[in-house]
Write an enzyme that holds these catalytic residues in place. Structure first.
Site, PDB file in Angstrom:
ATOM      1  N   GLU A   1      55.758  47.408  23.698  1.00 28.86           N
ATOM      2  CA  GLU A   1      57.138  47.860  23.514  1.00 28.86           C
ATOM      3  C   GLU A   1      57.964  47.719  24.793  1.00 28.86           C
ATOM      4  O   GLU A   1      59.190  47.609  24.743  1.00 28.86           O
ATOM      5  CB  GLU A   1      57.156  49.328  23.083  1.00 28.86           C
ATOM      6  CG  GLU A   1      56.668  49.581  21.672  1.00 28.86           C
ATOM      7  CD  GLU A   1      56.771  51.055  21.325  1.00 28.86           C
ATOM      8  OE1 GLU A   1      57.727  51.711  21.821  1.00 28.86           O
ATOM      9  OE2 GLU A   1      55.903  51.557  20.594  1.00 28.86           O
TER      10      GLU A   1
ATOM     11  N   ASP B   1      40.779  54.903  34.512  1.00 32.97           N
ATOM     12  CA  ASP B   1      39.552  55.467  35.062  1.00 32.97           C
ATOM     13  C   ASP B   1      38.549  55.736  33.946  1.00 32.97           C
ATOM     14  O   ASP B   1      38.907  56.241  32.874  1.00 32.97           O
ATOM     15  CB  ASP B   1      39.901  56.771  35.794  1.00 32.97           C
ATOM     16  CG  ASP B   1      38.733  57.376  36.525  1.00 32.97           C
ATOM     17  OD1 ASP B   1      38.194  56.716  37.428  1.00 32.97           O
ATOM     18  OD2 ASP B   1      38.351  58.523  36.194  1.00 32.97           O
TER      19      ASP B   1
END
Length: 540
Positions: A273, A214
């Site tokens: 990751e 957002d």
């Protein structure tokens, strides 16, 4: 890289939690959508043919901005359910072959957040206040510090500053680019970046596939917080096109600052990751809600070491014009190609007027909406759909007494409630199967929506719902492509995607249908392409 990343070609369906489906078993009761309600309707989304679901904020919140004012980023608001409900939603989505994207709100917290409450209790200059943008005011007619620190305005109307009480007297001011219940964080404070990395990991560890970010362009402001030299409307659906705005570097010190990209480089490393095949960002992704003014500035958010996607609001903002649509497509690919990114197309969301209404409403608005959607779904890249658009829903003129958007209360202008009216599922009268029983939803539904329900349109040849289903099925058979050739012939847009031509007639008269086999059309067409109609044609 072992395989093309799933998000490059995905069709993502946006769920506005309050308004999608209610189980009637959580804190909001049958009048408010909740997580179990979404879970129960996931088979519908699988059968619709989408690849992923984005759900708006469901975190603990006082709901002043319907969840975009977050008080706890690691828990579920009891209005919508529990963490167990969130885990069940995620597991069910994955069982059905759907990815799940959750909304993240990093620009501001709720004023109920423990950090902001600590800041209010602390003194000016304290570490607690340093997490937000507290400043002394300017001297004014009412005394020292009585005027806001600068001339910035809230996106929701009125000043972007609110004054607090310190030691029983009017004291410092804090910045809120949105509602006063949404204080902006100071992203130059390292605590902020560390906190949000932990939030990312919390939800990634639970198995989410991505994040919608957002106000991605708003996290960093010019450090001195200077006045705007020319007060422009914030980038968004009501802004003038970039070509109509003469800007200087001082016009928008609160938006799209260069330092914001360091945030997303850090997030890219975190997402990498969690990739299961070792390819950086291949499985987990983030999409930026960045209301930038040019394709080039949008493209900066999707450089190889930053976010994976950024909404292409140019497509949403384009007027009904073959030239305008063609310019957006050409400009988008030109901006994204140098950074190796793919487009992310969108026509509607929870913040803008539904595109049936934007295109004129009624039969013509619906025909244009269907045509624009079919054109969009034929383009290479990812597409985002907003709940209810597959039913052909229009913007609702919500009565003043039923409006709940904070911008309505700050400005008295009609806000975003009209696109957030709950989805009609079945039946011939409200609540149209939205929740159990006859409890009316949190925003009233129109009484003439019976022909638009999911049940009423299912299996009906020519219905908007069946068009979407057919388009999403046919889309999977389109030839792979990373670019297109764009031609504009008067009021007709022609897009060549390999052996497929996408044609859109934005004019007022029939035109020649491209030669070949018609794969799909947005409306009836015989030997010609009627006005307000799009078609996919496979050339022989």
């Amino acid at each position: 890289m072992s395989a093309r990343e799933w998000w490059r070609d995905a069709v993502v369906y946006q769920v506005y939690v309050r308004s999608f489906a209610s189980s009637g078993e959580r804190g909001g009761g049958p009048g408010v959508g909740d997580l179990p309600g979404i879970t129960s309707r996931l088979p519908y989304l699988r059968d619709l043919g989408v690849d992923a679901v984005w759900i708006t904020p469901f975190y603990t919140s006082p709901q002043h901005d319907h969840g975009y004012d977050v008080a706890d980023y690691r828990d579920v608001d009891r209005l919508f359910g529990t963490l167990d409900d969130a885990d069940r939603l995620l597991a069910t989505a994955h069982e059905l072959g759907l990815r799940l994207i959750v909304d993240l709100v990093p620009n501001h917290t709720s004023s109920d957040h423990v950090w902001f409450q600590a800041a209010l209790a602390a003194a000016p200059g304290s570490p607690e206040r340093a997490r937000y943008l507290f400043r002394d005011g300017k001297d004014g007619a009412e005394g020292p510090g009585s005027e806001p620190p600068n001339n910035w305005q809230s996106v929701f109307g009125g000043p972007a500053w609110t004054r607090v009480i310190d030691d029983g007297r009017p004291g410092q001011w804090y910045l809120h680019l949105f509602d006063s219940s949404q204080p902006d964080l100071d992203w130059r404070n390292p605590e902020i970046g560390d906190m949000f990395e932990s939030v990312l990991r919390f939800w990634l560890d639970r198995g989410v596939d991505g994040f919608r970010v957002d106000v991605a362009h708003g996290l960093l402001k010019v450090e001195s917080l200077p006045d705007q030299q020319q007060v422009l409307p914030p980038p968004g659906p009501d802004s003038p096109p970039a070509s109509m705005v003469e800007r200087t570097q001082d016009d928008e010190p609160m938006w799209d600052q260069p330092e914001v990209h360091d945030v997303y480089r850090r997030w890219h490393r975190v997402l990498a990751e969690y990739s299961t095949d070792g390819a950086a960002g291949a499985d987990r992704m983030a999409v930026a809600e960045a209301w930038t003014r040019t394709p080039e500035s949008m493209a900066r958010y999707v450089r190889p070491d930053e976010l994976q996607q950024a909404f292409n609001f140019g497509w949403l903002l384009a007027p009904w014009s073959a030239t305008s649509f063609g310019d957006v497509v050409t400009g988008t690919f030109a901006a994204l190609d140098p950074v190796g990114a793919t487009p992310t197309w969108v026509l509607s969301n929870h913040d803008v007027v539904r595109h049936v209404t934007r295109y004129g409403g009624g039969a013509q608005g619906l025909a244009r909406a269907r045509a624009a959607t079919l054109t969009m779904l034929g383009l290479p890249g990812s597409s985002y759909l907003f709940q209810g658009e597959e039913l052909g829903l229009e913007e609702v003129d919500v009565a003043p007494q039923d409006r709940q958007d904070p911008s309505w209360f700050r400005t008295g202008e009609v806000g975003r409630d009209g696109c957030r009216v709950p989805v009609p599922w079945s039946g011939d009268a409200p609540p149209y199967g939205f929740g159990p029983g006859d409890t009316q939803p949190w925003i009233p539904q129109p009484t003439d929506w019976a022909p638009l329900t999911v049940a009423a349109q299912t299996g009906v040849d020519g219905s908007t719902l069946e068009l979407y289903r057919a388009a999403l099925t046919a889309r999977r058979g389109l030839p792979p492509a990373t670019s297109v050739e764009v031609h504009v012939d008067g009021d007709v847009l022609l897009i060549e995607r390999g052996e497929v031509t996408i044609a859109l007639n934005c004019g007022t008269a029939d035109t020649t249908l491209p030669a070949g086999d018609v794969l799909l059309a947005s409306g009836p067409c015989g030997d010609t392409l009627p006005p307000d109609t799009a078609v996919w044609v496979r050339r022989r």
